[in-house]
Design a protein around this motif. Structure first.
Motif, PDB file in Angstrom:
ATOM      1  N   VAL A 162       7.976 -31.953 -77.008  1.00 57.16           N
ATOM      2  CA  VAL A 162       7.807 -32.671 -75.608  1.00 57.16           C
ATOM      3  C   VAL A 162       7.845 -31.477 -74.359  1.00 57.16           C
ATOM      4  CG1 VAL A 162       8.385 -34.432 -74.045  1.00 57.16           C
ATOM      5  CG2 VAL A 162       8.605 -34.887 -76.417  1.00 57.16           C
ATOM      6  N   CYS A 163       6.684 -31.319 -74.091  1.00 57.54           N
ATOM      7  CA  CYS A 163       6.704 -30.161 -73.038  1.00 57.54           C
ATOM      8  C   CYS A 163       5.533 -30.533 -72.016  1.00 57.54           C
ATOM      9  CB  CYS A 163       6.194 -28.787 -73.665  1.00 57.54           C
ATOM     10  SG  CYS A 163       4.606 -28.918 -74.891  1.00 57.54           S
ATOM     11  N   TYR A 164       5.149 -29.639 -71.299  1.00 58.13           N
ATOM     12  CA  TYR A 164       4.022 -29.510 -70.072  1.00 58.13           C
ATOM     13  C   TYR A 164       3.215 -28.399 -70.057  1.00 58.13           C
ATOM     14  CZ  TYR A 164       7.221 -26.400 -67.982  1.00 58.13           C
ATOM     15  OH  TYR A 164       7.942 -25.172 -67.463  1.00 58.13           O
ATOM     16  N   ARG A 165       1.984 -28.602 -69.376  1.00 59.67           N
ATOM     17  CA  ARG A 165       0.981 -27.816 -69.539  1.00 59.67           C
ATOM     18  C   ARG A 165       1.226 -27.357 -67.908  1.00 59.67           C
ATOM     19  NH1 ARG A 165      -4.922 -29.928 -69.864  1.00 59.67           N
ATOM     20  NH2 ARG A 165      -4.552 -30.574 -67.715  1.00 59.67           N
ATOM     21  N   ARG A 166       1.360 -25.755 -67.844  1.00 57.37           N
ATOM     22  CA  ARG A 166       1.782 -25.304 -66.433  1.00 57.37           C
ATOM     23  C   ARG A 166       0.444 -25.355 -65.676  1.00 57.37           C
ATOM     24  NH1 ARG A 166       5.694 -23.477 -63.533  1.00 57.37           N
ATOM     25  NH2 ARG A 166       7.280 -23.608 -65.364  1.00 57.37           N
ATOM     26  N   ARG A 167      -0.772 -24.869 -66.279  1.00 59.99           N
ATOM     27  CA  ARG A 167      -2.072 -24.987 -65.625  1.00 59.99           C
ATOM     28  C   ARG A 167      -2.878 -25.654 -65.714  1.00 59.99           C
ATOM     29  NH1 ARG A 167       0.134 -19.789 -65.591  1.00 59.99           N
ATOM     30  NH2 ARG A 167       0.628 -19.031 -63.430  1.00 59.99           N
ATOM     31  N   GLY A 168      -4.233 -25.651 -65.512  1.00 59.13           N
ATOM     32  CA  GLY A 168      -5.367 -26.649 -65.995  1.00 59.13           C
ATOM     33  C   GLY A 168      -5.496 -26.381 -67.411  1.00 59.13           C
ATOM     34  N   HIS A 169      -6.323 -27.435 -67.724  1.00 61.60           N
ATOM     35  CA  HIS A 169      -6.998 -27.294 -69.280  1.00 61.60           C
ATOM     36  C   HIS A 169      -7.760 -26.003 -69.603  1.00 61.60           C
ATOM     37  CE1 HIS A 169      -8.552 -29.059 -73.112  1.00 61.60           C
ATOM     38  NE2 HIS A 169      -9.834 -28.497 -72.913  1.00 61.60           N
ATOM     39  N   ASN A 170      -8.556 -25.506 -68.587  1.00 68.22           N
ATOM     40  CA  ASN A 170      -8.993 -24.044 -68.717  1.00 68.22           C
ATOM     41  C   ASN A 170      -9.297 -23.695 -67.142  1.00 68.22           C
ATOM     42  OD1 ASN A 170     -11.199 -25.678 -67.643  1.00 68.22           O
ATOM     43  ND2 ASN A 170     -12.198 -25.885 -69.414  1.00 68.22           N
ATOM     44  N   GLU A 171      -9.792 -22.353 -67.083  1.00 61.67           N
ATOM     45  CA  GLU A 171      -9.787 -21.805 -65.804  1.00 61.67           C
ATOM     46  C   GLU A 171     -10.589 -22.676 -64.630  1.00 61.67           C
ATOM     47  OE1 GLU A 171      -9.928 -18.620 -69.271  1.00 61.67           O
ATOM     48  OE2 GLU A 171     -11.070 -20.826 -68.589  1.00 61.67           O
ATOM     49  N   MET A 172     -11.543 -23.468 -65.123  1.00 64.09           N
ATOM     50  CA  MET A 172     -12.130 -24.472 -64.188  1.00 64.09           C
ATOM     51  C   MET A 172     -11.466 -25.506 -63.956  1.00 64.09           C
ATOM     52  SD  MET A 172     -14.742 -22.380 -63.992  1.00 64.09           S
ATOM     53  CE  MET A 172     -16.134 -23.528 -63.143  1.00 64.09           C
ATOM     54  N   ASP A 173     -10.615 -25.943 -64.373  1.00 60.55           N
ATOM     55  CA  ASP A 173     -10.064 -27.248 -64.310  1.00 60.55           C
ATOM     56  C   ASP A 173      -8.681 -27.030 -63.214  1.00 60.55           C
ATOM     57  OD1 ASP A 173      -9.180 -29.921 -64.534  1.00 60.55           O
ATOM     58  OD2 ASP A 173      -7.689 -29.472 -66.080  1.00 60.55           O
ATOM     59  N   MET A 221      -4.400 -30.826 -60.233  1.00 63.85           N
ATOM     60  CA  MET A 221      -3.951 -31.631 -59.069  1.00 63.85           C
ATOM     61  C   MET A 221      -4.976 -32.965 -58.738  1.00 63.85           C
ATOM     62  SD  MET A 221      -0.982 -30.845 -57.896  1.00 63.85           S
ATOM     63  CE  MET A 221      -0.641 -31.156 -56.377  1.00 63.85           C
ATOM     64  N   PHE A 222      -6.276 -32.457 -58.844  1.00 66.30           N
ATOM     65  CA  PHE A 222      -7.122 -33.952 -58.763  1.00 66.30           C
ATOM     66  C   PHE A 222      -6.939 -35.058 -59.386  1.00 66.30           C
ATOM     67  CE2 PHE A 222     -10.944 -30.277 -58.476  1.00 66.30           C
ATOM     68  CZ  PHE A 222     -10.382 -30.257 -57.093  1.00 66.30           C
ATOM     69  N   THR A 223      -6.460 -34.765 -60.771  1.00 65.83           N
ATOM     70  CA  THR A 223      -6.248 -36.113 -61.418  1.00 65.83           C
ATOM     71  C   THR A 223      -4.707 -36.572 -61.752  1.00 65.83           C
ATOM     72  OG1 THR A 223      -6.783 -34.719 -63.512  1.00 65.83           O
ATOM     73  CG2 THR A 223      -8.553 -36.116 -62.801  1.00 65.83           C
ATOM     74  N   GLN A 224      -3.801 -35.550 -61.734  1.00 66.99           N
ATOM     75  CA  GLN A 224      -2.478 -35.631 -62.042  1.00 66.99           C
ATOM     76  C   GLN A 224      -1.583 -35.181 -60.826  1.00 66.99           C
ATOM     77  OE1 GLN A 224      -4.381 -34.940 -64.707  1.00 66.99           O
ATOM     78  NE2 GLN A 224      -4.315 -37.056 -65.774  1.00 66.99           N
ATOM     79  N   PRO A 225      -1.866 -35.568 -59.634  1.00 63.07           N
ATOM     80  CA  PRO A 225      -0.950 -34.865 -58.387  1.00 63.07           C
ATOM     81  C   PRO A 225       0.432 -34.962 -58.480  1.00 63.07           C
ATOM     82  CG  PRO A 225      -2.273 -36.838 -58.091  1.00 63.07           C
ATOM     83  CD  PRO A 225      -2.795 -36.492 -59.228  1.00 63.07           C
ATOM     84  N   LEU A 226       0.737 -36.079 -58.981  1.00 61.63           N
ATOM     85  CA  LEU A 226       2.418 -36.448 -58.976  1.00 61.63           C
ATOM     86  C   LEU A 226       3.045 -35.494 -59.907  1.00 61.63           C
ATOM     87  CD1 LEU A 226       2.416 -40.217 -58.224  1.00 61.63           C
ATOM     88  CD2 LEU A 226       2.860 -38.421 -56.591  1.00 61.63           C
ATOM     89  N   MET A 227       2.373 -35.544 -61.180  1.00 64.54           N
ATOM     90  CA  MET A 227       2.712 -34.866 -62.437  1.00 64.54           C
ATOM     91  C   MET A 227       2.978 -33.487 -62.183  1.00 64.54           C
ATOM     92  SD  MET A 227       1.313 -34.820 -66.183  1.00 64.54           S
ATOM     93  CE  MET A 227       2.142 -34.404 -67.778  1.00 64.54           C
ATOM     94  N   TYR A 228       1.758 -32.906 -61.276  1.00 66.91           N
ATOM     95  CA  TYR A 228       1.707 -31.322 -61.238  1.00 66.91           C
ATOM     96  C   TYR A 228       2.710 -30.778 -60.111  1.00 66.91           C
ATOM     97  CZ  TYR A 228      -0.982 -30.036 -65.271  1.00 66.91           C
ATOM     98  OH  TYR A 228      -1.205 -29.710 -66.534  1.00 66.91           O
TER      99      TYR A 228
END
Length: 281
Positions: free
Chosen positions: A104-115, A118-125
């Motif tokens: 159980v972890c988290y992804r620090r940045r977006g799915h790729n360089e273009m993603d 904060m657009f889709t998961q602002p609270l989580m990020y």
């Protein structure tokens, strides 16, 4: 040999092949005697929230179909992860059954360089940006309890960075890509030295008519004396015997001839798939 599969959380819950291979996991002749499934669970599938991606609480619930033990572990705690992984390996070696480790972890940045997450998961990020990276968190703990010194830690990081930098520098000098050693079995004898396929002509594989007749007769006989055979089957066997006598074949008999000739050479033949036990095809 131990089979280890690495999954993402969204893929583990969403890919049908995961569920299908769990059902293969304990079948006779198909089992790997236990696979360790490691799920890197960053709680997000590209940009999809879990509540929009699956109906179960955990992505790993699909493994419950074979009663595999599932360990959920906080990936911010490397020692807990190591402990759980050794328990999983011990389980697999002791019981030869599948086991799942859910990191159980988290992804620090977006799915790729273009993603931009904060657009889709602002609270989580917003929460993720406040998280201390796991390397720093663990290093601080080890330095605080005196396991390593700050200098040792910095040397280790510098050593690793140097390995990466040197490899990157070397990669620029490589003008030719040699991938042969990446292939699991570069067939010796299939290619010439310069990589061209050798002549594709097959050696003659014919067998004598006497051998074919022998195989045909065996394929149309019943191996047990005084065995009461089903009338439908006896019709098929009788027709097969007639064909052998008349020197003609249909698909089924041709298949028997092929399998029989291979078996006569001492090569094991295994049939798998639909209806092979009944011999329908």
């Amino acid at each position: 040999v131990m089979s280890i599969l690495l999954h993402g959380d969204a893929a583990f819950a969403g890919q049908g092949v995961v569920y299908e291979t769990f059902h293969l996991s304990d079948l006779p002749s198909y089992t790997t005697n236990g696979t360790i499934h490691v799920v890197v669970n960053n709680q997000i599938g590209f940009t999809t929230d879990p509540r929009m991606a699956r109906s179960s609480p955990y992505p790993t619930d699909v493994a419950r179909v074979v009663n595999a033990p599932i360990f959920h572990v906080n990936a911010d705690d490397p020692e807990a992860v190591m402990y759980v992984c050794s328990v999983a390996a011990e389980w697999r070696n002791t019981y030869n059954k599948d086991v799942v480790v859910d990191l159980v972890c988290y992804r620090r940045r977006g799915h790729n360089e273009m993603d931009e997450p904060m657009f889709t998961q602002p609270l989580m990020y917003k929460q993720i940006h406040k998280q201390v990276p796991v390397l720093k968190k663990y290093a601080d703990k080890l330095i605080a309890d005196g396991t390593v010194t700050l200098q040792e830690f910095e040397e280790e990081i510098a050593k690793y960075d140097r390995i990466c930098e040197e490899a990157y520098t070397r990669s620029k000098d490589n003008k030719i890509l040699h991938i042969k050693h990446w292939l699991d079995s570069p067939w010796p004898g299939f290619f010439t030295v310069d990589g061209e396929p050798k002549s594709m002509s097959c050696p003659p594989t014919g067998i004598s008519e006497e051998m074919l007749t022998h195989i045909g007769n065996v394929a149309s006989s019943v191996p047990v004396n005084d065995f009461k055979i089903h009338s439908g089957l006896s019709r098929i066997l009788k027709a097969r015997s007639e064909m052998t006598k008349n020197r003609v074949v249909d698909w089924a008999l041709a298949e028997y001839m092929a399998f029989g000739s291979v078996l006569k050479e001492g090569i094991h033949v295994r049939l798998s798939g639909q209806d092979v036990e009944r011999g329908t095809f």
